[in-house]
Design an enzyme around this catalytic site. Structure first.
Site, PDB file in Angstrom:
ATOM      1  CE  LYS A 170      53.144  21.694  10.922  1.00 25.92           C
ATOM      2  NZ  LYS A 170      53.110  23.043  10.381  1.00 25.92           N
TER       3      LYS A 170
ATOM      4  CG  HIS B 213      50.341  14.253  24.037  1.00 28.01           C
ATOM      5  ND1 HIS B 213      49.583  15.198  23.375  1.00 28.01           N
ATOM      6  CD2 HIS B 213      50.043  13.065  23.467  1.00 28.01           C
ATOM      7  CE1 HIS B 213      48.869  14.598  22.430  1.00 28.01           C
ATOM      8  NE2 HIS B 213      49.128  13.300  22.482  1.00 28.01           N
TER       9      HIS B 213
END
Length: 185
Positions: free
Chosen positions: A102, A37
């Site tokens: 998550k 990212h």
């Protein structure tokens, strides 16, 4: 509710989803963790093209283990999503429609999900072997030097996820906690 959604993963296909819904995704999903990212956002800042089309993309926050012979991928359980929070709004604003991981997300990510009609899904933590069974193919497409954190293009079939943040502002973590507390009265 339970849904089966086939790619491409457009906003329109996700617009009816509500926090708490279960979904089986079939289609192309990309993998990327925090190092990937960071590189992608740096590429954008330099005016470079991303290694895949971010529009209508779903990114799974996973660093799979090495695959065994005959398998496309090793164990592929989700990683904690907040590590991508500094980068996610930028990618959502460019057309990313879904994220899989998550854990809770920052307020900035929640606002970007709502602003862009996107969705944040949770995958089953601790069930990496199960998740890997839903991956039909896996191909490294960028940042091979990152090893397990390289960007991969996955073809998934009936990949099980739960809607945590929906495109209408629903948040399963808040709503679930409130429902639990109400049930205890």
């Amino acid at each position: 509710m339970e849904y089966r959604i086939n790619g491409p993963f457009t906003k329109e296909k996700f617009e009816d989803l509500k926090a708490g819904d279960t979904v089986l995704l079939t289609g192309t999903v990309y993998t990327a963790r925090d190092a990937a990212h960071k590189r992608m956002v740096e590429m954008l800042e330099k005016g470079e093209t991303l290694p895949f089309d971010i529009k209508n993309a779903v990114i799974y926050y996973v660093g799979p283990t090495p695959e065994k012979p005959g398998n496309p991928i090793g164990s592929a359980g989700p990683t904690t999503s907040y590590r991508m929070d500094a980068y996610a709004p930028t990618l959502l604003d460019l057309g990313e429609t879904g994220m899989i991981g998550k854990g809770q997300r920052s307020q900035e990510v929640k606002e970007a999900v709502l602003r862009n009609g996107a969705v944040y899904f949770a995958a089953i933590g601790g069930a990496g072997a199960l998740m890997a069974q839903r991956v039909e193919t896996a191909e490294i497409i960028a940042f091979d030097d990152l090893g397990a954190e390289a960007v991969r293009r996955l073809q998934v079939k009936d990949f099980p996820v739960t809607v945590v943040l929906d495109s209408h502002g629903g948040d399963l973590y808040q709503e679930g906690r409130a429902a639990y507390l109400e049930s205890r009265k």
